[in-house]
Write a protein that holds these residues in place. Sequence first.
Motif, short mmCIF file in Angstrom:
data_model
loop_
_atom_site.label_atom_id
_atom_site.label_comp_id
_atom_site.label_asym_id
_atom_site.label_seq_id
_atom_site.Cartn_x
_atom_site.Cartn_y
_atom_site.Cartn_z
N TYR A 1 -5.46 -3.97 4.62
CA TYR A 1 -4.73 -3.00 3.36
C TYR A 1 -4.53 -3.70 2.16
CZ TYR A 1 -3.41 0.55 6.74
OH TYR A 1 -3.54 1.50 7.86
N ASN B 1 0.82 -1.28 -0.02
CA ASN B 1 0.09 0.14 0.16
C ASN B 1 0.77 1.23 -0.05
OD1 ASN B 1 -2.59 1.61 0.40
ND2 ASN B 1 -1.47 2.20 2.41
N ASN C 1 -7.23 -1.64 -0.64
CA ASN C 1 -6.76 -1.75 -2.09
C ASN C 1 -7.79 -2.43 -2.83
OD1 ASN C 1 -4.50 0.16 -2.47
ND2 ASN C 1 -3.77 -1.10 -0.66
N ASN D 1 0.76 3.62 -3.28
CA ASN D 1 -0.10 4.60 -3.07
C ASN D 1 0.63 6.04 -2.45
OD1 ASN D 1 -2.53 3.06 -4.14
ND2 ASN D 1 -2.87 2.32 -1.96
N GLU D 2 1.43 5.81 -1.72
CA GLU D 2 1.78 6.78 -0.88
C GLU D 2 3.31 7.42 -1.38
OE1 GLU D 2 -0.95 5.74 3.05
OE2 GLU D 2 1.43 5.33 3.13
#
Lengths: 290, 429
Positions: A182, A131, A187, A135-136
């Motif tokens: 997660y 994740n 997701n 995503n980050e």
Amino acid sequence: MEDQNLNKSEIENSKSANNSLSSGEGRGEAIEVPTMAAMVAAGKVPELLFWVGCAGSFDERAQRITRSICKILQHVGISYAVLGTEESCTGDPAKRAGNEFLFQMQAMTNIELLNAYEVKKIVTGCPHCFNTLKNEYPSLGGNYEVIHHTQLIQQLIDEGKLKPQDGQPFKGRKITYHDACYLGRGNEVYEAPRSALEVLDADLVEMKRCRSNGLCCGAGGAQMFKEPEPGKKEINVERIEDAIEAKAQIVASACPFCMTMLRDGVKHHEKEQEIQVLDIAEITAQANGL
Amino acid sequence: MISQLIFLVLFAAAVAFFTQNVRKIRRNILLGRAIDRSDRPAERWAVMARVALGQSKMTKRPVAAVLHILVYVGFVIINIEVIEILIDGLFGSHRVFASVLGGLYGLLIGSFEVLALLVWLACAVFLIRRNALKLKRFSGVEMTAWPKSDANYILTTEILLMSAFLLMNAADYKLQALHYGHYITAGSFPVSSLIAPLLPAGTGSLVIIERACWWFHILGILAFLNYLPYSKHFHIIIAFPNTWYSKLQPKAEFNNMASVTAEVKAMLDPSFVPETQSGRFGAKDVTDLTWKNLMDAYTCTECGRCTSVCPANQTGKLLSPRKIMMDTRDRLTEVGKNIDQHGKDHDDGKALLDSYISREELWACTTCNACTEACPVNIDPLSIIMEMRRYIVMEESTAPGSLNNMFGNVENNGAPWKYSNADRFNWAK
């Protein structure tokens, strides 16, 4: 004073050392795992980076998941590498605990390394790393194609590169899959881990709380690294009751932290003889005779 | 003529008072920090259509979903009738649409009546679920006297309004049959015609019943309209913008704080000069949250789906995502009142953290996103919890000791545990 702050997973390591349940593949012989540094030094560019993660690197139980993933990668002949000692925490637990500084420090340092190696595609052994990287990292300058190991396994099954062997041990066994938050809700990866189980000719059952209704194992949000707040029950104990109710013989998981929590839940109910907790990667490796 | 005048004054007053209160809510929401939620408009319209208009997330609990959709459809469609009532009230006409629409009018009134009956029944079942069956979802520490009364007021009002509507029609229907005065024949009145036999036969009393119910119904609606800004029932309006402004990223993706990025870049690269950033990291009070967090608070209808799926709450911890939202709204209302009474910079010595939400609640969250998944109007309690954790950690440095150890380990060893980074690759040996 430090000793009082031993966290669950360290305790887990000492506990699980002589645990009869720890079937999965044994520790076995050393495996040849290429590092990014060695590959680049030899002038080679691996197709895939395997991001092992902290649990997969240090937690003894999770190390077996890591080794299963490597065996799968080697079996299908994907050119891959790991970062080895150059890998560092993605910063996920710091971020979920509210330490954005530490998270971004980790992220930027990692991104610098990944970009220097010109990494394009990453597979992770942990939904939290997955994740964070997927995503980050992009808005901080880290843009990679990131997949979780269950997605890779699904892909390899679809391509016919992984096939359960005759006489594989999961045929007819009652297996349930525990959605990692997660991966699932976080997701929307619900099908990949399940499709890895569907090829086993096993008796697949769902727990009453599954998919988007799945109950957390209790480890997320940095809970893994602290004692829970006072309450009337532990979350992992509550979760394992779902598995007991479903009469599962095997609880399949896809996250090293869920693994720890679920195994603790099994122990709490003294069901070590009846219920095994195995990662999708371990199950796939075993079914393929790896 | 006098009744028209009274109607006009009451109607204008109701609209003015409502507008004033909505402006206040808007002002309060805009006390929050900036966040851009205007990207990907096509997707946003689709989310709003699906989640708010289509109520797609209600279906996870089928019984509540069916009852709720009855009240919702009833509310929307019966409001067409309110347009006629308003015109009649302002111009002194009676059933102004009847002559215009002809046969269609009878059909419309018929469907309104059936819906009114269904709304009545659904609200009755809702009341029973709350007060007799005492569903667990409607209890909890945050469900104090006011939230419980609020729910009962809403349901009772809806039952009274529907009763007045049907009783009004019943008297009207009976007067029509008697060809009395301006009561023109206007359809078959499928529900109220069944009530009509219970009413007195005298035209005088029938007119009184019809007029009384007419006034009760419309004044009730105007009063109810003005109750909305004080109530959780405000969701009937704000759920639409709130879903439009939903978080569109994957649920597990948390925002990267731009203020921190600037500082970290300056730390890693001394030649980097960050733009001067002020303000605190994370949230201590409601004004440190984003306006979307605050809009979420006004949207919450306290249904408790979030809390009923929260792993911390289910295992007896203090945390309840519904309480997080209700506390945020209560505190924001308080801050708004302070501004009204004492001006913008008044400090009442309270804050969302500690005065409303305790640290024990915040640290119990596993960030599993069950609450955000469960919310039928896409409220995000998790983002408020995270902002408050950020304040505790980055401004106060008062995280629990075990988490501080974890931070130290990540910083020094690149792992949350106290293992040497040199051993990181030992698993392959």
